[in-house]
Structure formats: structure tokens, C-alpha cells
Design a protein around this motif. Structure first.
Motif, PDB file in Angstrom:
ATOM      1  N   LEU A   1      20.535 -17.234 -31.822  1.00  0.00           N
ATOM      2  CA  LEU A   1      19.878 -17.384 -33.092  1.00  0.00           C
ATOM      3  C   LEU A   1      19.451 -18.567 -33.450  1.00  0.00           C
ATOM      4  O   LEU A   1      20.175 -19.604 -33.441  1.00  0.00           O
ATOM      5  CB  LEU A   1      20.839 -16.710 -34.169  1.00  0.00           C
ATOM      6  CG  LEU A   1      20.151 -16.497 -35.480  1.00  0.00           C
ATOM      7  CD1 LEU A   1      19.172 -15.554 -35.543  1.00  0.00           C
ATOM      8  CD2 LEU A   1      21.327 -16.377 -36.486  1.00  0.00           C
TER       9      LEU A   1
ATOM     10  N   GLY B   1      19.844 -24.023 -32.858  1.00  0.00           N
ATOM     11  CA  GLY B   1      20.241 -22.680 -32.782  1.00  0.00           C
ATOM     12  C   GLY B   1      21.847 -22.541 -32.390  1.00  0.00           C
ATOM     13  O   GLY B   1      22.384 -23.366 -32.170  1.00  0.00           O
TER      14      GLY B   1
ATOM     15  N   THR C   1      12.584 -17.722 -38.072  1.00  0.00           N
ATOM     16  CA  THR C   1      13.795 -17.394 -37.598  1.00  0.00           C
ATOM     17  C   THR C   1      13.617 -16.515 -36.374  1.00  0.00           C
ATOM     18  O   THR C   1      12.919 -15.470 -36.187  1.00  0.00           O
ATOM     19  CB  THR C   1      14.656 -16.568 -38.601  1.00  0.00           C
ATOM     20  OG1 THR C   1      14.605 -17.426 -39.751  1.00  0.00           O
ATOM     21  CG2 THR C   1      16.144 -16.639 -37.981  1.00  0.00           C
TER      22      THR C   1
ATOM     23  N   SER D   1      24.526 -20.083 -29.976  1.00  0.00           N
ATOM     24  CA  SER D   1      24.511 -19.085 -29.062  1.00  0.00           C
ATOM     25  C   SER D   1      25.823 -18.587 -28.715  1.00  0.00           C
ATOM     26  O   SER D   1      26.665 -19.090 -28.953  1.00  0.00           O
ATOM     27  CB  SER D   1      23.740 -19.691 -27.768  1.00  0.00           C
ATOM     28  OG  SER D   1      24.411 -20.624 -27.391  1.00  0.00           O
TER      29      SER D   1
ATOM     30  N   LEU E   1      15.441 -14.714 -32.888  1.00  0.00           N
ATOM     31  CA  LEU E   1      16.588 -13.859 -32.079  1.00  0.00           C
ATOM     32  C   LEU E   1      16.070 -13.976 -30.551  1.00  0.00           C
ATOM     33  O   LEU E   1      15.275 -13.282 -30.229  1.00  0.00           O
ATOM     34  CB  LEU E   1      16.864 -12.542 -32.358  1.00  0.00           C
ATOM     35  CG  LEU E   1      18.149 -11.833 -31.868  1.00  0.00           C
ATOM     36  CD1 LEU E   1      19.523 -12.675 -32.245  1.00  0.00           C
ATOM     37  CD2 LEU E   1      18.266 -10.596 -32.173  1.00  0.00           C
TER      38      LEU E   1
END
Length: 479
Positions: free
Chosen positions: A344, A474, A352, A476, A354
Motif C-alpha cells: 500500500l 509504502g 493512493t 508492504s 494498492l
């Protein structure tokens, strides 16, 4: 007196008779009769026709020399067994398809001099196998085998030219063979073989052409069929509208549907699927490639192999072990050294994302989807990445390259703008417990003339390249 004299006379007669009978009984011994064992079948002579006899003596028998008795009976049994074995072998030769003169009596082992208990008779029958060489003839003509020149004996000849209206069968071809339906060569075909339906040949050096199918044990040349080709050892080129099959291929297989080979040193090309156990070369298929071991290239929509020393390129790749090489695809499934991560992130464009990474550490696919609600953007990205550990620490270098598409929705829902750009990133990741990671990723985004934003392309086409920098953060999780 007479009475007494008659009494003693009677006693003497009884005693004498009894004594004489006793003496006779003491000089007689009873010996068992020799028994002969007859085999149930006549396939081969029995190992021992005579069984070892056993002597049975009466209660008051006279003791005799056992050694002399056993030696005498053993010699008798040996001679009888030898005679019966010779008769049995001769009967076998006379009743079988083997000529009697091929049976050599010298090969029958002679019995030993010692008493026989379990003698194994070794029978050796020698049959001379003579291979008759094929004869040569210039021309063969037939309507349908065996209706033609040389009749049913055509299989004993090698012809330079053979023509059959329907079917033909010959021993060999050194030139041309043609048939309206079917050709058969029992030995070797050197030249060109053409049939409207099917060719069946031992070995081929040249060209096989058939409207339906070709079959050959070994081929050096070309097999061309409207439906199917099959051979054991193929060196050259196989072409079929439907399928090709071969055990060992050194060359190329091309099929409209399916190719199969046990060992491939060359290339397989099929519109649907290829299958091989060991590949030294390349597999190209429109849908599916499968192999046990690949030392070369697999290119298809779906690729599968157990061991890879080369390159897999496709939408879905499956490999158990990568020895040397790389698997390139959107979905790479590795059984060993697999890398799978869910990420993310948020960048300085206020978008944003994913992201999903799947494959190996050396090379894995990157799939991502993102949005910026404030700017009414919907974006998705597609690319590849690498992860390299830094000095055996918990820090990793993660370079990536991916392509991004952004759709911008105007207040008027029917109007949209498309932006497309390419990004080069080089992130630094730190993992806690080799599971949870934090990433900082600088990015270089650039456009070229054909994929710059539409709103800029419509107004200014002079700039060939545009670029800018961004930063992405990010979290993860390794899966």
C-alpha cells in the motif's frame, strides 16, 4: 514199534522241510523294482527319468556289499537316462518346426560318473538365422497390393520408382514412390514419398508427403501431412495442420494445434499447445507450453516447467526451480525462491496505490491500481521489479519499471482524458521480521510524444520528451 517208527519219520520230514525252507529264505533278498518317470509333455526331456531305488530286505536277510550294489545300479541308470534323453531330443526335433539336422547331440551334457541326484540337462538347439538381402529393380507398378508387378514378393525388392493406383508395398525405395491412397516401405525410403492418404515407412531420408498422415521410425528430412505426423527419431522438419509427435527431435516441429516430443533440440511451434520432456531450444505456443526441463525459451500465454535454465515469457508462468534464467510474466508462480508481496503506497501526486508483486526476487511482476478522489483520477500500473538484499542486512534495494495509465473524469461525465507515462523507480525497503516492510521510493516519470497527456498533445507537439520527479512511501506485507 511201527507206530513209533512212523512218528519219528514224520518228525524228521517236518523238521527237514522246515530247515530247508529256512535256509532258502535266508539266501533270498527282495530289491525294489526300478520305476520309470514319464514326463507329461514332450516339450523337453526330463532331467532324470530314473529315480533312485531303495532296497528293502527281509528280517533275516543276508548282508551284501552296498558299495558294489550302488555302483552297479548307478551305471545302469546313467546309461538308461542318457538313452532316453537322446530319444526325447530327437522326438522334439522331428515334431517341431526346427529341422532335425539343427539339433546337435554333442550339446547334450553327459551324466557324471557319480550317482545322479538332481541332474540338470542343458539342451542347446542352434538355429541359423540368415537375413536375405533385398533385390534391386527399376520399376514397380500396381493397382492395389498385391495386384501388381512382383505380386506379394514386392517386399523383397528395392525400386527406383514405384507407382500404385490405390496401394503399394515394397521393401525399399531409392527414388520416388507415389500412391493414390497408401504407401508402405518395410525397410528404407530414400527420395520422395507421396500418398493421397497415408505413408508408412521404416526409415526416411528425404521427403514424406501425405494428405492425411505420415508414419516413420526414423526420418532425416521433411514430414508434411494434412493431419498428423509421427516418428521415433526425427532430424529435420515436421509440419502438420493438426499435430506432430516424435520421441527425439533435432530440428523443428510446426503444427496447427499440437506438438509432442520426448526430447527436443530445436524448436516447437503450435497455435495451441506444445509438450516436451526435455527442451534444448525453444517452445512457442499460442496458448500453452509444457516441459519437464527447459534449457532455452518458453514463449506462450501459459508456460509450465519443472526446471528452467533460460527464459519464460508469458501471461502466466509456472516453474518449480529456476537454475539459471528468469521467468517474465504478469503471474509468475515459483515453487522455490518465490517472492510475493502486497503493498500500500502514497505518492506526491496525492494518489493512493494498492500494488501486488509476484514472481522471484530477481524478477517479479508488478500490478497496481490507484485513485485520487480529489482530482477524480483512476490509475493502474503494470511493470516489473527486482529486490536485492544489501550486505546481508534487513535493507533491500528494489528497482522497478512500470507503465501507468490515468483516466481523468471531467464534471461532464461523458468527457474523459487519458494520461500515459512510464516510471523508473529505485526504492529502499526495510523489513521487520522479514515480513513487514517500510519503503521510500523516488521515481522518475517521463512521457514521449506518442503517450504524452492528450491535453498537451493537442496544443503542443514540439516537445519530444517530458519528465518530472515524484516520491512514494509504502507499507508492504510478504505473503
Amino acid at each position: 514199534m511201527n507206530t513209533i517208527r512212523h512218528f519219528f519219520t514224520l518228525v524228521l520230514i517236518v523238521v527237514g522241510t522246515s530247515f530247508f525252507a529256512q535256509a532258502k529264505r535266508d539266501t533270498i533278498f527282495i530289491y525294489d523294482t526300478i520305476r520309470i518317470s514319464v514326463p507329461r509333455t514332450t516339450q523337453q526331456p526330463a532331467d532324470n527319468f530314473f529315480e533312485e531305488p531303495s532296497a528293502t530286505f527281509s528280517k533275516d536277510s543276508i548282508i551284501i556289499d552296498e558299495t558294489q550294489k550302488q555302483s552297479t545300479m548307478s551305471n545302469f541308470r546313467q546309461s538308461a537316462n542318457q538313452l532316453i534323453r537322446r530319444i526325447a531330443v530327437g522326438a522334439m526335433a522331428a515334431t517341431s518346426s526346427i529341422s532335425p539336422n539343427l539339433v546337435k547331440a554333442d550339446t547334450i551334457s553327459e551324466p557324471p560318473e557319480t550317482p545322479i541326484t538332481n541332474t540338470v540337462v542343458k539342451q542347446i538347439i542352434e538355429v541359423d538365422s540368415v537375413i536375405t538381402p533385398l533385390k534391386k529393380a527399376p520399376l514397380y507398378l500396381s493397382f492395389a497390393y498385391p495386384l501388381g508387378l512382383y505380386g506379394a514378393d514386392s517386399d523383397e525388392y528395392v525400386f527406383n520408382m514405384a507407382f500404385s493406383v490405390l496401394t503399394g508395398s515394397v521393401g525399399g525405395i531409392n527414388g520416388i514412390q507415389w500412391a493414390g491412397i497408401y504407401n508402405q516401405v518395410s525397410d528404407q525410403m530414400q527420395g520422395i514419398q507421396w500418398a493421397g492418404i497415408m505413408n508408412l515407412t521404416g526409415s526416411v531420408e528425404g521427403i514424406q508427403w501425405a494428405g492425411i498422415a505420415n508414419f516413420a521410425k526414423d526420418i532425416k528430412g521433411i514430414q508434411w501431412a494434412g493431419i498428423f505426423n509421427q516418428s521415433h527419431d526425427m532430424q529435420g522438419f515436421q509440419w502438420a495442420a493438426i499435430a506432430n509427435a516424435a520421441d527425439h527431435v533435432k530440428g523443428m516441429q510446426w503444427a496447427g494445434i499440437y506438438n509432442a516430443a520426448d526430447s527436443l533440440e530445436g524448436m516447437q511451434w503450435a497455435a495451441i499447445a506444445n509438450e516436451a520432456k526435455d527442451v534444448h531450444g525453444a517452445q512457442f505456443a499460442g496458448i500453452y507450453n509444457k516441459a519437464e526441463s527447459v534449457r532455452g525459451v518458453q514463449f506462450g500465454l501459459i508456460n509450465s516447467t519443472k526446471t528452467l535454465s533460460g527464459v519464460q515469457f508469458g501471461l502466466i508462468n509456472k516453474v518449480d526451480t529456476i537454475e539459471k534464467g528468469v521467468s517474465i510474466g504478469l503471474f509468475n508462480f515459483l515453487k522455490k525462491d518465490r517472492f510475493q508481496e502486497l503493498e500500500l503506497s502514497y505518492n506526491t501526486y496525492q494518489t493512493t496505490f494498492l500494488n501486488y508483486r509476484l514472481g522471484g526476487r530477481k524478477l517479479h511482476a508488478l500490478l497496481g491500481v490507484g485513485t485520487s478522489w480529489e482530482h477524480r483520477h483512476l490509475e493502474w500500473r503494470l511493470g516489473f521489479g527486482n529486490q536485492t538484499r544489501l550486505l546481508k542486512s534487513d535493507f533491500y534495494l528494489q528497482p522497478s519499471i512500470f507503465w501507468t495509465n490515468s483516466s481523468y473524469y471531467h464534471r461532464n461525465f461523458w468527457q474523459t482524458y487519458q494520461d500515459n507515462w512510464t516510471s523508473l523507480t529505485c526504492g529502499i525497503a526495510y523489513y521487520w521480521g522479514n515480513k513487514i516492510g517500510f519503503k521510500i521510493t523516488p521515481a522518475l516519470n517521463y512521457w514521449v510524444d506518442w503517450n504524452r497527456p492528450w491535453r498537451e498533445n493537442n496544443n503542443n507537439l514540439t516537445d519530444r520528451v517530458s519528465y518530472d520527479f515524484a516520491l512514494e512511501f509504502g507499507l508492504s506485507v510478504k505473503l
